[in-house]
Design an enzyme around this catalytic site. Structure first.
Site, mmCIF file in Angstrom:
data_model
loop_
_atom_site.group_PDB
_atom_site.id
_atom_site.type_symbol
_atom_site.label_atom_id
_atom_site.label_comp_id
_atom_site.label_asym_id
_atom_site.label_seq_id
_atom_site.Cartn_x
_atom_site.Cartn_y
_atom_site.Cartn_z
ATOM 1 N N CYS A 65 -26.392 -8.394 13.646
ATOM 2 C CA CYS A 65 -27.275 -8.966 14.685
ATOM 3 C C CYS A 65 -28.549 -8.837 14.394
ATOM 4 O O CYS A 65 -29.355 -9.590 14.181
ATOM 5 C CB CYS A 65 -26.928 -8.494 16.115
ATOM 6 S SG CYS A 65 -28.126 -9.138 17.409
ATOM 7 N N CYS A 70 -28.372 -12.487 14.348
ATOM 8 C CA CYS A 70 -29.013 -13.182 15.753
ATOM 9 C C CYS A 70 -30.683 -13.341 15.349
ATOM 10 O O CYS A 70 -31.394 -14.470 15.624
ATOM 11 C CB CYS A 70 -28.669 -12.445 16.901
ATOM 12 S SG CYS A 70 -27.167 -11.926 16.889
ATOM 13 N N LYS A 73 -32.035 -15.166 12.223
ATOM 14 C CA LYS A 73 -31.414 -16.539 12.454
ATOM 15 C C LYS A 73 -32.552 -17.169 13.301
ATOM 16 O O LYS A 73 -32.971 -18.388 13.181
ATOM 17 C CB LYS A 73 -30.333 -16.765 12.946
ATOM 18 C CG LYS A 73 -29.649 -17.889 13.271
ATOM 19 C CD LYS A 73 -28.101 -17.750 14.261
ATOM 20 C CE LYS A 73 -28.521 -17.111 15.295
ATOM 21 N NZ LYS A 73 -27.203 -17.069 16.095
ATOM 22 N N TYR A 205 -20.621 -22.378 15.205
ATOM 23 C CA TYR A 205 -21.833 -22.086 15.625
ATOM 24 C C TYR A 205 -22.916 -21.894 14.294
ATOM 25 O O TYR A 205 -23.909 -22.319 14.183
ATOM 26 C CB TYR A 205 -22.105 -21.252 16.732
ATOM 27 C CG TYR A 205 -21.943 -19.757 16.398
ATOM 28 C CD1 TYR A 205 -23.147 -18.928 16.057
ATOM 29 C CD2 TYR A 205 -20.657 -19.047 16.581
ATOM 30 C CE1 TYR A 205 -22.845 -17.481 15.850
ATOM 31 C CE2 TYR A 205 -20.498 -17.764 16.546
ATOM 32 C CZ TYR A 205 -21.859 -17.124 16.166
ATOM 33 O OH TYR A 205 -21.650 -15.756 15.683
ATOM 34 N N GLU A 209 -25.934 -24.155 13.123
ATOM 35 C CA GLU A 209 -27.435 -23.583 13.413
ATOM 36 C C GLU A 209 -28.156 -23.530 11.950
ATOM 37 O O GLU A 209 -29.398 -23.980 11.894
ATOM 38 C CB GLU A 209 -27.070 -21.841 13.673
ATOM 39 C CG GLU A 209 -26.671 -21.996 15.295
ATOM 40 C CD GLU A 209 -26.501 -20.465 15.546
ATOM 41 O OE1 GLU A 209 -26.459 -20.181 16.973
ATOM 42 O OE2 GLU A 209 -26.363 -19.649 14.707
ATOM 43 N N HIS A 467 -39.759 -28.354 40.401
ATOM 44 C CA HIS A 467 -40.038 -29.541 39.647
ATOM 45 C C HIS A 467 -41.729 -29.660 39.014
ATOM 46 O O HIS A 467 -42.348 -29.086 39.870
ATOM 47 C CB HIS A 467 -40.001 -30.808 41.113
ATOM 48 C CG HIS A 467 -40.058 -31.852 40.446
ATOM 49 N ND1 HIS A 467 -39.289 -32.770 39.992
ATOM 50 C CD2 HIS A 467 -41.206 -32.937 40.618
ATOM 51 C CE1 HIS A 467 -39.815 -34.059 39.649
ATOM 52 N NE2 HIS A 467 -40.888 -33.984 40.149
ATOM 53 N N GLU A 472 -33.964 -27.994 37.068
ATOM 54 C CA GLU A 472 -33.377 -28.414 38.638
ATOM 55 C C GLU A 472 -32.284 -29.286 38.771
ATOM 56 O O GLU A 472 -31.852 -29.641 40.071
ATOM 57 C CB GLU A 472 -34.627 -29.132 39.028
ATOM 58 C CG GLU A 472 -35.182 -30.386 38.649
ATOM 59 C CD GLU A 472 -36.218 -31.013 39.193
ATOM 60 O OE1 GLU A 472 -36.396 -31.029 40.327
ATOM 61 O OE2 GLU A 472 -37.247 -31.619 38.490
#
Length: 509
Positions: A65, A70, A73, A205, A209, A467, A472
């Site tokens: 990682c 991770c 990357k 993935y 990526e 908002h 939302e």
């Protein structure tokens, strides 16, 4: 496999060098070491010398990682994203004149500097926790003995009450002619020269990526995968959105495509498919999965059982078939994610050294794919609800929202955000939430807490939105899109080993 709470008691009174010896200095191993030491254990950890690219002789504190997964990357994802920001800025009045140039070598230098810093941080954390560090290769001699071979080839043995294996996994290539011409994601994060034409093999993935990374930096990218969509194992509807976004950003997606041969060519590398199509590129990347890193540990010699994929078999407490030997993280092939390895390491330390048997909780583990824009999900997918894999019976309500983000209405980018909620009809509980769009992982992380707390759709509806935000939309989806008929069963993770295996497999793709 039941937990043996008396592990090590067959040698009661024996003086060990350590209470715990950890083999592997990735996320799971480091967390287990630190937590165990904080609970009063005398702990040692062995890890291979640092290098950005892993091998049989190199690794480093921080593991996949931090050093080659991770973290680096995400740094490259950030770097590649600026090209799209430059394009979008024109709609907001920014007039960018002249040539915009990208310096790959500078980015890689800065990335490497950061992971070297983190490697040092991990070392300091362990030292400060009182953990003894060894640099070299660890091998299990017997159920209470570990052999360490250092960088000079010298070996020493140490006795220990408990052994924890946390060696992680490694990227694999397809077994095809010319495979040595291709690279894996390890090398892809540290290339000396930026490739102008790239072929990525795989649809998981890691593949999508890196397709976004290289494309965003200006490369011509081909993405080849065997199925009709990338991201097999994720929600099909969301995978369709990702596929459209990949193509909209200039990535050439080739579905139902199998690469069977690589050859050196005067144009670079020639890749041939099983239908005799040819691609001429500068670089080929294998994003074709990862496998548990168990070679040369002498696991079979001491009786530690492995599964058909070569992963270490463990019970619900991370204990192997040998009571004094435990394993956490990707080497067990449960859910191969860094936060899961951290959780498993924490549970191990509580179980063994606080005498508080603690099972890792795999229910509602959120996932993120850092494609552009990113995809993130937590809980059930619609495909899982339809799959009849056992769990809660009843009908399910699907709520969806597809819209053009406010930023895109001004920038002119034609790229919609997609959101989805899966609700159990009888209880009104939200059983799944997913999003593909800007900031999706940040938003889904918050929703993961709601699902963990058992939030209902009525509670979502009663929540006042912020908002104007995309988030939302998750509290304003009032109209049901469709309903899955009564009698279809979901694959809720509660005690489903089959589902855990499925989640693990998608994290490797």
């Amino acid at each position: 496999m039941e937990m043996d709470t008396d592990a090590g008691n067959d040698v009661a009174g024996r003086a060990f060098d350590y209470d715990l010896f950890v083999i592997g200095g990735g996320s799971g191993g480091v967390r287990a070491s630190r937590m165990s030491a904080s609970h009063g254990a005398k702990v040692a950890l062995v890890e291979l010398p640092y290098h950005p690219i892993s091998s049989e002789t190199h690794g480093g504190l921080g593991g996949t990682c931090v050093l080659r997964g991770c973290v680096p990357k995400k740094i490259l994802v950030y770097g590649s994203g600026f090209s799209h920001e430059f394009q979008d800025a024109k709609g907001f009045g920014w007039e960018i004149d002249g040539e915009i140039r990208f310096n790959w070598k500078k980015l890689i230098q800065n990335k490497t500097k950061e992971i070297e810093r983190l490697n040092g941080v991990y070392k300091r954390m362990l030292v400060n926790a009182g953990v003894t560090l060894f640099e070299g290769f660890g091998r299990i001699v017997d159920k209470h003995t570990v052999e360490v071979k250092d960088v000079d080839g010298q070996t020493k043995t140490f006795t220990t009450n408990h052994i924890l294996i946390a060696t992680g996994g490694k990227a694999v290539k397809l077994n095809i002619p010319g495979q040595e011409l291709g690279i894996t994601s390890d090398e892809g994060l540290s290339l000396e020269e930026f490739p102008k034409k790239v072929l990525i093999i795989g649809g998981g993935y890691i593949a999508v990526e890196f397709a976004g990374i290289y494309s965003g930096m200006g490369a011509d990218v081909h993405l080849c995968y065997r199925k009709s969509l990338p991201l097999a194992g994720f929600d099909t509807e969301m995978a369709e959105v990702v596929a459209r976004n990949l193509e909209a950003r200039g990535i050439k997606c080739h579905k139902h495509t199998n690469i069977v041969k690589l050859e050196s060519h005067y144009l670079g590398i020639k890749a041939t498919t099983d239908t005799n199509e040819e691609y001429h590129v500068d670089q080929v990347m294998f994003a074709t999965g990862r496998e548990p890193k168990t070679a040369n540990l002498n696991l079979e010699g001491v009786g530690v059982e492995l599964d058909e994929a070569g992963a270490i078999k463990v019970n619900e407490y991370s204990q192997t078939s040998i009571p004094s030997i435990w394993a956490v993280g990707d080497v067990t092939n449960r859910i191969n994610l860094t936060p899961v390895a951290l959780m498993e390491g924490t549970c191990f330390a509580k179980t063994v050294f606080l005498k508080e048997p603690t099972k890792p909780d795999y229910e509602n583990v959120a996932h993120a794919v850092f494609c552009q824009p990113p995809l993130s999900s937590v809980g059930l997918t619609e495909d899982q609800v339809k799959a009849n894999h056992g769990g809660i019976r009843g009908e399910f309500k699907i709520f969806t929202s597809s819209f053009n983000p406010m930023k895109n209405t001004v920038s002119g980018r034609q790229e919609k955000t997609m959101m989805k909620l899966i609700v159990h009809g009888a209880t009104d509980k939200v059983m799944g939430a997913m999003m593909c769009g800007p900031d999706a992982p940040e938003i889904i992380q918050g929703l993961a807490v709601a699902l963990k707390c058992g939030a209902t759709k009525a509670q979502f509806d009663a929540t006042v939105g912020i908002h104007p935000t995309a988030a939302e939309e998750f509290v304003t989806m009032r109209t049901m899109t469709r309903q899955i008929p009564k009698g279809v069963r979901d694959v809720y993770l509660r005690e489903s080993r089959a589902c855990r295996t499925s989640m693990s497999s998608l994290s490797k793709l």
